[in-house]
Design a protein around this motif. Structure first.
Motif, mmCIF file in Angstrom:
data_model
loop_
_atom_site.group_PDB
_atom_site.id
_atom_site.type_symbol
_atom_site.label_atom_id
_atom_site.label_comp_id
_atom_site.label_asym_id
_atom_site.label_seq_id
_atom_site.Cartn_x
_atom_site.Cartn_y
_atom_site.Cartn_z
ATOM 1 N N SER A 2 0.836 -1.208 0.000
ATOM 2 C CA SER A 2 0.000 0.000 0.000
ATOM 3 C C SER A 2 0.869 1.256 0.000
ATOM 4 O O SER A 2 0.544 2.242 -0.648
ATOM 5 N N GLN A 3 2.008 1.193 0.710
ATOM 6 C CA GLN A 3 2.899 2.371 0.733
ATOM 7 C C GLN A 3 3.503 2.615 -0.646
ATOM 8 O O GLN A 3 3.569 3.743 -1.124
ATOM 9 N N HIS A 16 0.818 3.860 -2.970
ATOM 10 C CA HIS A 16 0.499 5.251 -2.635
ATOM 11 C C HIS A 16 1.551 6.177 -3.269
ATOM 12 O O HIS A 16 1.214 7.210 -3.860
ATOM 13 N N ASN A 55 0.923 7.024 -6.632
ATOM 14 C CA ASN A 55 -0.324 7.794 -6.800
ATOM 15 C C ASN A 55 -1.596 6.980 -6.905
ATOM 16 O O ASN A 55 -2.620 7.491 -7.359
ATOM 17 N N LYS A 83 -4.896 4.991 -5.430
ATOM 18 C CA LYS A 83 -5.811 5.246 -4.311
ATOM 19 C C LYS A 83 -6.333 3.943 -3.716
ATOM 20 O O LYS A 83 -6.983 3.936 -2.683
ATOM 21 N N THR A 113 -3.856 1.344 8.277
ATOM 22 C CA THR A 113 -3.868 2.219 7.088
ATOM 23 C C THR A 113 -5.298 2.555 6.660
ATOM 24 O O THR A 113 -6.240 1.814 6.978
ATOM 25 N N PHE A 145 -5.525 3.196 3.335
ATOM 26 C CA PHE A 145 -5.400 2.938 1.899
ATOM 27 C C PHE A 145 -6.467 1.912 1.495
ATOM 28 O O PHE A 145 -6.577 0.832 2.081
#
Ligand SMILES: Cc1cc2nc3c(=O)[nH]c(=O)nc-3n(C[C@H](O)[C@H](O)[C@H](O)COP(=O)(O)O)c2cc1C
Length: 299
Positions: free
Chosen positions: A76-77, A80, A83, A85, A125, A127
């Motif tokens: 997820s990092q 992210h 860019n 979502k 998170t 995310f």
């Protein structure tokens, strides 16, 4: 929405970018999985297929193969930072190489582990996460429980391919079991499985009228008219259109891989599906699969 299904080894960014031009009615793609094995760091380069510069023609949702919350958090990092979502967690891959490590559809054997991973993920998170599942590993006994567990979490959506892992890609899709999720899931559901003709698509739509998301994989190759039919576009996909698509795909694959053997392997995989189109059925598939050079495949 019409989704391009992830077909690992087929629907990579080269394929997606070309298909998006020929079939503008495909709205979005779920990209084939990238597997995360580490819990500490991963090379960003591994996510090449998801790089925004490689995905200019068609929006994608990246898919991740993982069996630990740390791996999903790490993904997820990275996503992210690219860019994105949201991302998708693969719980459907039936390959024994994958399932024996408790990954892909192997996760479906252990619903409490799924629960733990999701609990940990959402504590750490915001995310967005969505999931693609099958209806079970070698039976559907845990399916009701699975849907109950998934209902506890704020998933963005849930994609269901209604087959058991043990079926691989064979046998019928199980619409009765799918209906359990249709009735009981509180998530937006995406249907995936065997949509390769307009009649089946229409019958699914009438059986499951609340579903607005349809994911199509092999049917995008084996019935090149399907997308036009679904989107009520009267244009018929002709052999001339196919020649253009095929030439562009081949050229782009050669450009990208710079290796004829690799490209030939990719094309042969595609031909297993392409030859099912009415206008290509006169071709001899065995001969195509025996070709030793890209130029040997003529039609
Ligand atoms: C060659 C191949 C590769 C696939 N790769 C993936 C994948 O990477 N991730 C995934 O979630 N599903 C994958 N699938 C499953 C498809 O996305 C889809 O759910 C399944 O094929 C049923 O839909 P279809 O009949 O429209 O192809 C794959 C299927 C095939 C045949």
């Amino acid at each position: 929405m019409i989704w391009m299904a992830p077909l690992h080894g087929i629907t990579d960014y080269t394929f997606r970018n070309i298909y998006a031009v020929f079939f503008p009615n495909i709205d979005i793609a779920l990209a084939p999985f990238v597997s995360i094995t580490s819990t500490e760091k991963e090379r960003v380069q591994k996510f090449f297929d998801f790089f925004p510069e490689n995905n200019k023609n068609l929006e994608i949702v990246p898919q991740i193969m993982a069996n630990k919350s740390e791996q999903l958090l790490l993904a997820s990092q990275i996503l992210h930072s690219l860019n994105y979502k949201s991302m998708n967690w693969n719980m459907g891959c039936p390959s024994t190489q994958v399932t024996k490590h408790g990954r892909g559809a192997g996760l479906l054997k252990n619903i409490s582990q799924i629960d733990q991973i999701l609990n940990d993920y959402f504590q750490n998170t915001n995310f967005q996460l969505n999931i693609k599942i099958r209806i079970g590993y070698d039976d559907n006994k845990n399916f009701v429980k699975l849907i109950e567990v998934l209902n506890k979490y704020p998933l963005e959506w849930l994609c269901i391919h209604p087959r058991l892992s043990s079926q691989m890609y064979d046998g019928d899709v199980d619409l009765e079991t799918f209906n359990i999720a249709y009735k009981n899931s509180n998530h937006r559901i995406i249907y995936s499985g065997d949509i390769d003709n307009i009649e089946f698509y229409k019958s699914l739509k009438s059986q499951f009228p609340k579903i607005n998301d349809w994911m199509i994989g092999r049917g995008l190759l084996s019935n090149l008219n399907l997308i036009n039919e679904i989107s009520q576009n009267r244009k018929k996909f002709s052999i001339d259109d196919f020649k253009l698509l095929y030439t562009q795909l081949t050229d782009n694959l050669i450009d990208r891989h710079q290796n004829e053997k690799v490209v030939l392997g990719r094309l042969k995989e595609l031909w297993q599906y392409f030859h099912k189109n009415n206008f290509l059925q006169h071709l001899n598939l065995t001969e195509i699969l025996r070709s030793e050079n890209v130029e040997d495949i003529v039609f």
